[in-house]
Write a protein that holds these residues in place. Structure first.
Motif, PDB file in Angstrom:
ATOM      1  N   PRO A 222     -30.112 -15.446  21.467  1.00 23.17           N
ATOM      2  CA  PRO A 222     -31.243 -14.529  21.460  1.00 23.17           C
ATOM      3  C   PRO A 222     -30.864 -13.101  21.855  1.00 23.17           C
ATOM      4  N   HIS A 223     -29.591 -12.857  22.154  1.00 28.03           N
ATOM      5  CA  HIS A 223     -29.285 -11.548  22.714  1.00 28.03           C
ATOM      6  C   HIS A 223     -29.035 -10.455  21.689  1.00 28.03           C
ATOM      7  N   GLY A 224     -28.856 -10.807  20.455  1.00 27.42           N
ATOM      8  CA  GLY A 224     -28.699  -9.734  19.476  1.00 27.42           C
ATOM      9  C   GLY A 224     -27.453  -9.896  18.660  1.00 27.42           C
TER      10      GLY A 224
ATOM     11  N   VAL B 290     -25.179  -7.456  17.909  1.00 24.93           N
ATOM     12  CA  VAL B 290     -24.019  -6.796  18.500  1.00 24.93           C
ATOM     13  C   VAL B 290     -24.343  -6.618  19.985  1.00 24.93           C
ATOM     14  N   LEU B 291     -23.361  -6.870  20.821  1.00 21.72           N
ATOM     15  CA  LEU B 291     -23.590  -6.854  22.268  1.00 21.72           C
ATOM     16  C   LEU B 291     -22.573  -5.968  22.973  1.00 21.72           C
ATOM     17  N   GLU B 292     -22.916  -5.635  24.196  1.00 22.38           N
ATOM     18  CA  GLU B 292     -22.050  -4.818  25.042  1.00 22.38           C
ATOM     19  C   GLU B 292     -22.375  -5.249  26.462  1.00 22.38           C
TER      20      GLU B 292
ATOM     21  N   VAL C  73     -25.200  -6.309  33.025  1.00 23.98           N
ATOM     22  CA  VAL C  73     -26.069  -5.667  32.041  1.00 23.98           C
ATOM     23  C   VAL C  73     -25.569  -6.080  30.672  1.00 23.98           C
ATOM     24  N   LYS C  74     -26.474  -6.597  29.899  1.00 21.00           N
ATOM     25  CA  LYS C  74     -26.102  -6.940  28.522  1.00 21.00           C
ATOM     26  C   LYS C  74     -26.980  -6.146  27.592  1.00 21.00           C
ATOM     27  N   ASN C  75     -26.367  -5.241  26.861  1.00 22.85           N
ATOM     28  CA  ASN C  75     -27.109  -4.458  25.881  1.00 22.85           C
ATOM     29  C   ASN C  75     -27.170  -5.231  24.572  1.00 22.85           C
TER      30      ASN C  75
ATOM     31  N   TRP D  62     -34.119 -11.440  37.061  1.00 18.94           N
ATOM     32  CA  TRP D  62     -33.934 -11.315  35.614  1.00 18.94           C
ATOM     33  C   TRP D  62     -34.846 -10.223  35.078  1.00 18.94           C
ATOM     34  N   ALA D  63     -34.347  -9.431  34.159  1.00 17.62           N
ATOM     35  CA  ALA D  63     -35.235  -8.426  33.560  1.00 17.62           C
ATOM     36  C   ALA D  63     -34.799  -8.136  32.131  1.00 17.62           C
ATOM     37  N   LYS D  64     -35.805  -7.919  31.303  1.00 20.13           N
ATOM     38  CA  LYS D  64     -35.530  -7.498  29.928  1.00 20.13           C
ATOM     39  C   LYS D  64     -36.273  -6.187  29.689  1.00 20.13           C
TER      40      LYS D  64
ATOM     41  N   GLY E  64     -36.788 -19.652  28.156  1.00 22.26           N
ATOM     42  CA  GLY E  64     -36.694 -18.378  28.866  1.00 22.26           C
ATOM     43  C   GLY E  64     -35.352 -18.230  29.550  1.00 22.26           C
ATOM     44  N   CYS E  65     -35.184 -17.111  30.257  1.00 22.39           N
ATOM     45  CA  CYS E  65     -33.888 -16.764  30.840  1.00 22.39           C
ATOM     46  C   CYS E  65     -33.326 -17.907  31.690  1.00 22.39           C
ATOM     47  N   ILE E  66     -34.084 -18.374  32.677  1.00 24.62           N
ATOM     48  CA  ILE E  66     -33.538 -19.350  33.628  1.00 24.62           C
ATOM     49  C   ILE E  66     -33.233 -20.667  32.929  1.00 24.62           C
ATOM     50  N   ALA E  67     -34.161 -21.151  32.110  1.00 29.13           N
ATOM     51  CA  ALA E  67     -33.944 -22.442  31.446  1.00 29.13           C
ATOM     52  C   ALA E  67     -32.684 -22.402  30.605  1.00 29.13           C
ATOM     53  N   CYS E  68     -32.496 -21.364  29.853  1.00 30.14           N
ATOM     54  CA  CYS E  68     -31.340 -21.315  28.962  1.00 30.14           C
ATOM     55  C   CYS E  68     -30.060 -21.081  29.758  1.00 30.14           C
ATOM     56  N   HIS E  69     -30.084 -20.155  30.695  1.00 28.54           N
ATOM     57  CA  HIS E  69     -28.873 -19.851  31.464  1.00 28.54           C
ATOM     58  C   HIS E  69     -28.479 -20.970  32.421  1.00 28.54           C
ATOM     59  N   SER E  70     -29.380 -21.899  32.728  1.00 31.34           N
ATOM     60  CA  SER E  70     -28.994 -22.996  33.621  1.00 31.34           C
ATOM     61  C   SER E  70     -27.982 -23.905  32.928  1.00 31.34           C
TER      62      SER E  70
ATOM     63  N   TYR F 175     -25.149 -19.660  36.304  1.00 35.31           N
ATOM     64  CA  TYR F 175     -26.090 -19.088  35.339  1.00 35.31           C
ATOM     65  C   TYR F 175     -25.425 -18.051  34.430  1.00 35.31           C
ATOM     66  N   LEU F 176     -24.105 -17.940  34.513  1.00 37.02           N
ATOM     67  CA  LEU F 176     -23.402 -16.962  33.691  1.00 37.02           C
ATOM     68  C   LEU F 176     -22.580 -17.670  32.628  1.00 37.02           C
ATOM     69  N   PHE F 177     -22.734 -17.218  31.405  1.00 36.13           N
ATOM     70  CA  PHE F 177     -21.940 -17.776  30.318  1.00 36.13           C
ATOM     71  C   PHE F 177     -20.562 -17.132  30.296  1.00 36.13           C
ATOM     72  N   GLY F 178     -20.517 -15.859  30.662  1.00 36.69           N
ATOM     73  CA  GLY F 178     -19.279 -15.107  30.477  1.00 36.69           C
ATOM     74  C   GLY F 178     -18.206 -15.337  31.528  1.00 36.69           C
ATOM     75  N   THR F 179     -18.602 -15.645  32.779  1.00 38.61           N
ATOM     76  CA  THR F 179     -17.609 -15.842  33.843  1.00 38.61           C
ATOM     77  C   THR F 179     -18.090 -16.967  34.749  1.00 38.61           C
TER      78      THR F 179
END
Ligand code: HEC
Length: 188
Positions: free
Chosen positions: A71-73, A75-77, A94-96, A138-140, A167-173, A180-184
């Motif tokens: 759901p994040h887009g 292209v990401l940064e 921060v994920k753009n 969490w904020a969007k 939502g954020c918590i359900a998916c990131h869990s 809760y982090l996919f990247g690290t």
């Protein structure tokens, strides 16, 4: 003419009754977790701190752009840093999110501002803020720093959406490392 007025009154009564039935559910199960007055004030302070650190806003730095998925887009940064908000210092990610569908990383790199769709942020708050979910706030945000909303009109800031199955918590869990982090999977 008289008949028409009566039937309109009847419809209005039904609508009001439906609203009264629907409201308590939303208020009790979700409003407390996110989108409340305190969450909005905190989201404003967080955005101001991000803008000051040039992690968001008109003077935001840029980094490497890479192709992502929903759901994040498309292209990401990402920025992974520390930030102080209201006297508390914590990790911030921060994920753009850039779009629309079909853009590639080069299109975005050539004009990031024109492609920015949303700024999704996780900020590690003080102990006790949300012990169940590692104290993440969490904020969007939309590119101008206002908050995005869910389909029910709730602003996406706080413990989004604690207790819900989406939502954020359900998916990131589901992220590995239980942070809760996919990247690290760093400890904090
Ligand atoms: C349907 C699943 C899903 C939902 C819902 C979701 N995310 Fe994510 N999020 C991901 C995935 C997968 C990644 C890592 C992959 C990527 O780069 O897109 C990620 C990455 C992130 C990151 C970078 C840190 C990391 O985990 O690597 C942040 C920050 C983030 N999301 C914030 C949010 C916020 C805030 C919300 C709610 C408004 C949200 N996310 C909703 C799946 C989701």
């Amino acid at each position: 003419m008289k008949l028409k007025q009566v039937s309109l009154g009847g419809i209005a009564t039904v609508i009001i009754a439906a609203a009264l039935v629907a409201h308590p559910q939303t208020a009790e199960t979700q409003t407390q977790q996110f989108g409340g007055v305190d969450d909005l004030a905190y989201a404003d302070a967080l955005w101001a701190a991000l803008a000051q650190a040039k992690l968001a806003g008109p003077e935001a730095m840029h980094s490497h752009f890479y192709e992502g998925t929903e759901p994040h887009g498309f292209v990401l940064e990402i920025f992974d840093s520390e930030l102080s908000v209201n006297g508390h210092t914590g990790r911030v990610i921060v994920k753009n999110n850039y779009g629309p569908q079909g853009v590639d990383a080069m299109d975005v790199a050539n004009d990031p501002a024109a492609h920015l769709a949303a700024v999704t942020v996780m900020f590690r708050r003080e102990a006790g803020y949300d012990t169940d979910n590692k104290n993440w706030f969490w904020a969007k945000y939309l590119p101008n720093g206002s908050l995005d909303q869910n389909p029910a009109g709730m602003q996406l800031a706080g413990r989004v959406a604690k207790g819900a199955d989406q939502g954020c918590i359900a998916c990131h869990s589901a992220a590995p490392g239980e942070d809760y982090l996919f990247g690290t999977d760093r400890a904090d």
